[in-house]
Design a protein around this motif. Structure first.
Motif, PDB file in Angstrom:
ATOM      1  N   GLN A 192      50.682   9.971 -82.422  1.00  0.00           N
ATOM      2  CA  GLN A 192      52.009   9.836 -81.829  1.00  0.00           C
ATOM      3  C   GLN A 192      53.055   9.958 -82.909  1.00  0.00           C
ATOM      4  O   GLN A 192      52.894   9.437 -84.016  1.00  0.00           O
ATOM      5  CB  GLN A 192      52.121   8.518 -81.043  1.00  0.00           C
ATOM      6  CG  GLN A 192      51.483   8.679 -79.656  1.00  0.00           C
ATOM      7  CD  GLN A 192      51.467   7.402 -78.841  1.00  0.00           C
ATOM      8  OE1 GLN A 192      50.769   6.452 -79.198  1.00  0.00           O
ATOM      9  NE2 GLN A 192      52.210   7.382 -77.751  1.00  0.00           N
ATOM     10  N   ASP A 207      60.092   0.713 -87.922  1.00  0.00           N
ATOM     11  CA  ASP A 207      59.251   0.345 -86.772  1.00  0.00           C
ATOM     12  C   ASP A 207      58.172   1.389 -86.456  1.00  0.00           C
ATOM     13  O   ASP A 207      57.730   1.495 -85.324  1.00  0.00           O
ATOM     14  CB  ASP A 207      60.134   0.134 -85.537  1.00  0.00           C
ATOM     15  CG  ASP A 207      60.773   1.435 -85.054  1.00  0.00           C
ATOM     16  OD1 ASP A 207      60.847   2.401 -85.854  1.00  0.00           O
ATOM     17  OD2 ASP A 207      61.184   1.495 -83.889  1.00  0.00           O
ATOM     18  N   HIS A 255      57.361   9.942 -83.949  1.00  0.00           N
ATOM     19  CA  HIS A 255      58.580   9.176 -83.674  1.00  0.00           C
ATOM     20  C   HIS A 255      59.718  10.141 -83.896  1.00  0.00           C
ATOM     21  O   HIS A 255      60.111  10.376 -85.031  1.00  0.00           O
ATOM     22  CB  HIS A 255      58.711   7.982 -84.629  1.00  0.00           C
ATOM     23  CG  HIS A 255      57.595   6.991 -84.531  1.00  0.00           C
ATOM     24  ND1 HIS A 255      56.299   7.298 -84.863  1.00  0.00           N
ATOM     25  CD2 HIS A 255      57.582   5.697 -84.138  1.00  0.00           C
ATOM     26  CE1 HIS A 255      55.539   6.227 -84.670  1.00  0.00           C
ATOM     27  NE2 HIS A 255      56.294   5.244 -84.232  1.00  0.00           N
ATOM     28  N   LYS A 294      51.987  -3.031 -80.167  1.00  0.00           N
ATOM     29  CA  LYS A 294      52.216  -3.766 -78.908  1.00  0.00           C
ATOM     30  C   LYS A 294      51.086  -3.496 -77.937  1.00  0.00           C
ATOM     31  O   LYS A 294      50.595  -4.384 -77.250  1.00  0.00           O
ATOM     32  CB  LYS A 294      53.545  -3.322 -78.282  1.00  0.00           C
ATOM     33  CG  LYS A 294      54.599  -4.406 -78.333  1.00  0.00           C
ATOM     34  CD  LYS A 294      55.781  -4.026 -77.489  1.00  0.00           C
ATOM     35  CE  LYS A 294      57.012  -3.857 -78.363  1.00  0.00           C
ATOM     36  NZ  LYS A 294      58.021  -2.985 -77.798  1.00  0.00           N
ATOM     37  N   LYS A 295      50.682  -2.228 -77.871  1.00  0.00           N
ATOM     38  CA  LYS A 295      49.628  -1.843 -76.936  1.00  0.00           C
ATOM     39  C   LYS A 295      48.306  -2.498 -77.310  1.00  0.00           C
ATOM     40  O   LYS A 295      47.571  -2.987 -76.463  1.00  0.00           O
ATOM     41  CB  LYS A 295      49.447  -0.328 -77.013  1.00  0.00           C
ATOM     42  CG  LYS A 295      49.446   0.230 -75.687  1.00  0.00           C
ATOM     43  CD  LYS A 295      49.240   1.640 -75.457  1.00  0.00           C
ATOM     44  CE  LYS A 295      49.785   1.902 -74.082  1.00  0.00           C
ATOM     45  NZ  LYS A 295      51.177   2.284 -74.091  1.00  0.00           N
ATOM     46  N   ASP A 345      65.434   3.170 -85.414  1.00  0.00           N
ATOM     47  CA  ASP A 345      64.461   2.244 -84.831  1.00  0.00           C
ATOM     48  C   ASP A 345      64.678   2.143 -83.314  1.00  0.00           C
ATOM     49  O   ASP A 345      65.791   2.334 -82.830  1.00  0.00           O
ATOM     50  CB  ASP A 345      64.632   0.849 -85.443  1.00  0.00           C
ATOM     51  CG  ASP A 345      64.076   0.790 -86.863  1.00  0.00           C
ATOM     52  OD1 ASP A 345      63.774   1.845 -87.436  1.00  0.00           O
ATOM     53  OD2 ASP A 345      63.955  -0.331 -87.396  1.00  0.00           O
ATOM     54  N   ASP A 346      63.630   1.773 -82.623  1.00  0.00           N
ATOM     55  CA  ASP A 346      63.649   1.638 -81.155  1.00  0.00           C
ATOM     56  C   ASP A 346      64.001   2.949 -80.462  1.00  0.00           C
ATOM     57  O   ASP A 346      64.571   2.943 -79.372  1.00  0.00           O
ATOM     58  CB  ASP A 346      64.632   0.538 -80.699  1.00  0.00           C
ATOM     59  CG  ASP A 346      64.289  -0.805 -81.312  1.00  0.00           C
ATOM     60  OD1 ASP A 346      63.087  -1.104 -81.418  1.00  0.00           O
ATOM     61  OD2 ASP A 346      65.218  -1.529 -81.722  1.00  0.00           O
ATOM     62  N   ASP A 347      63.670   4.064 -81.106  1.00  0.00           N
ATOM     63  CA  ASP A 347      63.890   5.390 -80.520  1.00  0.00           C
ATOM     64  C   ASP A 347      65.335   5.615 -80.107  1.00  0.00           C
ATOM     65  O   ASP A 347      65.619   6.083 -79.008  1.00  0.00           O
ATOM     66  CB  ASP A 347      62.936   5.612 -79.320  1.00  0.00           C
ATOM     67  CG  ASP A 347      61.484   5.595 -79.758  1.00  0.00           C
ATOM     68  OD1 ASP A 347      61.210   6.063 -80.887  1.00  0.00           O
ATOM     69  OD2 ASP A 347      60.638   5.097 -78.995  1.00  0.00           O
ATOM     70  N   ARG A 374      55.045   0.475 -81.471  1.00  0.00           N
ATOM     71  CA  ARG A 374      54.662   0.648 -80.067  1.00  0.00           C
ATOM     72  C   ARG A 374      53.134   0.559 -79.916  1.00  0.00           C
ATOM     73  O   ARG A 374      52.614  -0.065 -78.995  1.00  0.00           O
ATOM     74  CB  ARG A 374      55.171   1.979 -79.543  1.00  0.00           C
ATOM     75  CG  ARG A 374      55.351   1.965 -78.056  1.00  0.00           C
ATOM     76  CD  ARG A 374      55.854   3.275 -77.466  1.00  0.00           C
ATOM     77  NE  ARG A 374      56.814   4.009 -78.249  1.00  0.00           N
ATOM     78  CZ  ARG A 374      56.574   5.232 -78.731  1.00  0.00           C
ATOM     79  NH1 ARG A 374      55.419   5.821 -78.537  1.00  0.00           N
ATOM     80  NH2 ARG A 374      57.501   5.866 -79.400  1.00  0.00           N
ATOM     81  N   GLU A 382      55.108   7.811 -71.978  1.00  0.00           N
ATOM     82  CA  GLU A 382      54.907   7.743 -73.413  1.00  0.00           C
ATOM     83  C   GLU A 382      54.487   9.131 -73.887  1.00  0.00           C
ATOM     84  O   GLU A 382      53.729   9.815 -73.212  1.00  0.00           O
ATOM     85  CB  GLU A 382      53.818   6.718 -73.712  1.00  0.00           C
ATOM     86  CG  GLU A 382      53.930   6.192 -75.101  1.00  0.00           C
ATOM     87  CD  GLU A 382      53.106   4.917 -75.324  1.00  0.00           C
ATOM     88  OE1 GLU A 382      52.539   4.809 -76.399  1.00  0.00           O
ATOM     89  OE2 GLU A 382      53.032   4.074 -74.412  1.00  0.00           O
TER      90      GLU A 382
END
Ligand code: AMP
Ligand code: GLY
Length: 429
Positions: free
Chosen positions: A214, A418, A216, A425-426, A221-223, A422, A194
């Motif tokens: 962080q 998004d 992006h 989620k963490k 979306d979703d990298d 991430r 990450e």
């Protein structure tokens, strides 16, 4: 103490966030910005001087009797603006040209990291395309190919096959798509993990570390999709736990600041470490020698300490007097860009809803590529706005920033849906 006249250099979302923060300082009398944008113009007197025109900026700073100059982007730093201003006795927040090589030359940085035993990807340097091409024949994949010099964030190519690597070498070293920035390349090992951005304000010997963020980097979306300057950011970064931050400090920040001082290039200004948090610990992907964009938009709203005081202390070599205080809330910045970015896009589109967006709870709209056209604010660049909000926790901050985004309209507007997912989620894991 007499109040200060400050000159801020740059025109992006980062500079709008800096202007917003500088304006809150009781130490400040006048704020100028060159060249600025439509949002910055509400906080500062903008002067039409390009950030690269370092001699024009010097003349302006002398004429306005500027007490402190703050440099946003990297190009004037790498061109030596700090040395130029300091030679004339002007105070300026940023690294010298020699220290800015940490951003200006990936070869300088890899050699420095290697010599100082600071963790980074294994690498090889090439100055002849023939040698690079024979290396990529027998390399392991994925392989990362980087142009040595400044390439506006586009000089890094992640190659999944021999053919992609050959194409990258040819484009950079033979077709010169980044001109002189591609005279040498770094070929390096692909790192998995990450990413996180850790920024430290330094005075040459000491430093204070800012809250982690962080970014992006990818457009979709979703990298997925190509890399951009950054499509959104959040702070704090749940991946950077306090133990991880200690490791980053001990293995990266401290040895870098100490090493640069020992090498005769003491680092003053913002040292930005772009890190990959791998299973064997944090490794340096790159350094920047300035505030990050968009990370700054997500970090500064959380900083309670007077930034002007901190930057002055850095310029005057007395950072030991400073301790930073942070708002415990989370901050999320969603970048709204012109459709087509990071490729071709149109400008001049009227932006509506700016005031409604800024009136949302704990929201701030930082301008990047915007300008005034009569009474309207119109788009003038790829990244147009950094719509930012605080919240009690990342979930709340995401909700607040997207609530503000929903109020804004312009033709062909694009943004990721998004940002912060991430981190969320963490937090929920
Ligand atoms: P840089 O400008 O060097 O930070 O590279 C831009 C982006 O490319 C980084 O933010 C990463 O997403 C990616 N990148 C750079 N170097 C590597 C590497 N060695 N392994 C994996 N990804 C990388
Ligand atoms: N967000 C990446 C950069 O500032 O370069």
């Amino acid at each position: 103490m007499e109040k200060l006249r400050i000159l801020l250099i740059g025109s992006g979302g980062r500079e709008h966030a800096l202007a917003w923060k500088i304006r809150q300082s009781p130490l400040v009398k006048d704020l100028y910005c060159a060249p600025g944008n439509a949002g910055i113009a509400e906080l500062a007197q903008c002067a039409e001087i390009k950030a690269e025109d370092i001699h024009g900026l010097l003349k302006f700073a002398k004429g306005k009797k500027i007490d402190l100059t703050v440099v946003g982007p990297e190009v004037p730093l790498v061109a030596g603006i700090v040395d130029l201003f300091e030679k004339e006795g002007l105070k300026i927040f940023g690294p010298s040209q020699a220290a800015a090589q940490l951003e200006g030359s990936k070869v300088f940085t890899k050699e420095f990291l290697h010599r100082r035993n600071i963790p980074t990807a294994g690498y090889k340097i090439f100055d002849k395309s023939q040698d690079a091409l024979s290396f990529v024949e027998q390399a392991d994949y994925p392989l990362v190919i980087k142009a040595e010099g400044l390439a506006a964030g586009k000089g890094v190519m992640i190659c999944h096959s021999r053919q992609e690597a050959k194409d990258a070498v040819k484009q950079i070293m033979e077709d010169k798509v980044f001109q002189g920035a591609g005279n040498r390349i770094v070929a390096e090992e692909f790192l998995d993990g990450e990413e996180a951005s850790v920024l430290a304000i330094c005075d040459g010997e000491r430093y204070v570390i800012l809250a982690a963020a962080q970014d992006h980097k990818r457009i979709f979306d979703d990298d997925r999709g190509p890399n951009t300057g950054g499509m959104g950011a959040y702070s704090p970064a749940p991946a950077v736990t306090s133990d991880m931050m200690k490791l980053i400090d001990a293995r990266v920040i401290e040895p870098t600041v100490r090493g640069m001082a020992k090498d005769g290039h003491p680092f003053k200004g913002v040292l930005y470490a772009g890190l990959m948090l791998t299973s064997s610990g944090p490794k340096v992907l790159e350094f920047n020698t300035r505030f990050g964009d968009p990370e700054t938009q997500a970090i500064l709203p959380r900083l309670k300490t007077d930034l002007v005081e901190v930057m002055l202390a850095a310029c005057e070599g007395r950072l030991h007097e400073m301790a930073l205080e942070w708002d415990p809330r989370a901050c999320v910045c969603v970048v709204m860009c012109s459709g087509g970015y990071p490729g071709k896009y149109e400008t001049g589109k009227k932006i509506s809803g700016l005031q409604d967006a800024a009136a949302q709870p704990d929201a701030m709209v930082f301008h990047a590529g915007t300008m005034k056209s009569g009474e309207d604010v119109v788009t003038a660049g790829g990244r147009v706005l950094g719509v930012t909000a605080l919240g009690n926790g990342i979930e709340d901050a995401i909700k607040n920033s997207y609530a503000a985004v929903e109020k804004i309209r312009f033709d062909h507007c694009f943004f990721r849906r998004d940002i912060g997912a991430r981190a969320l989620k963490k937090v929920h894991a």
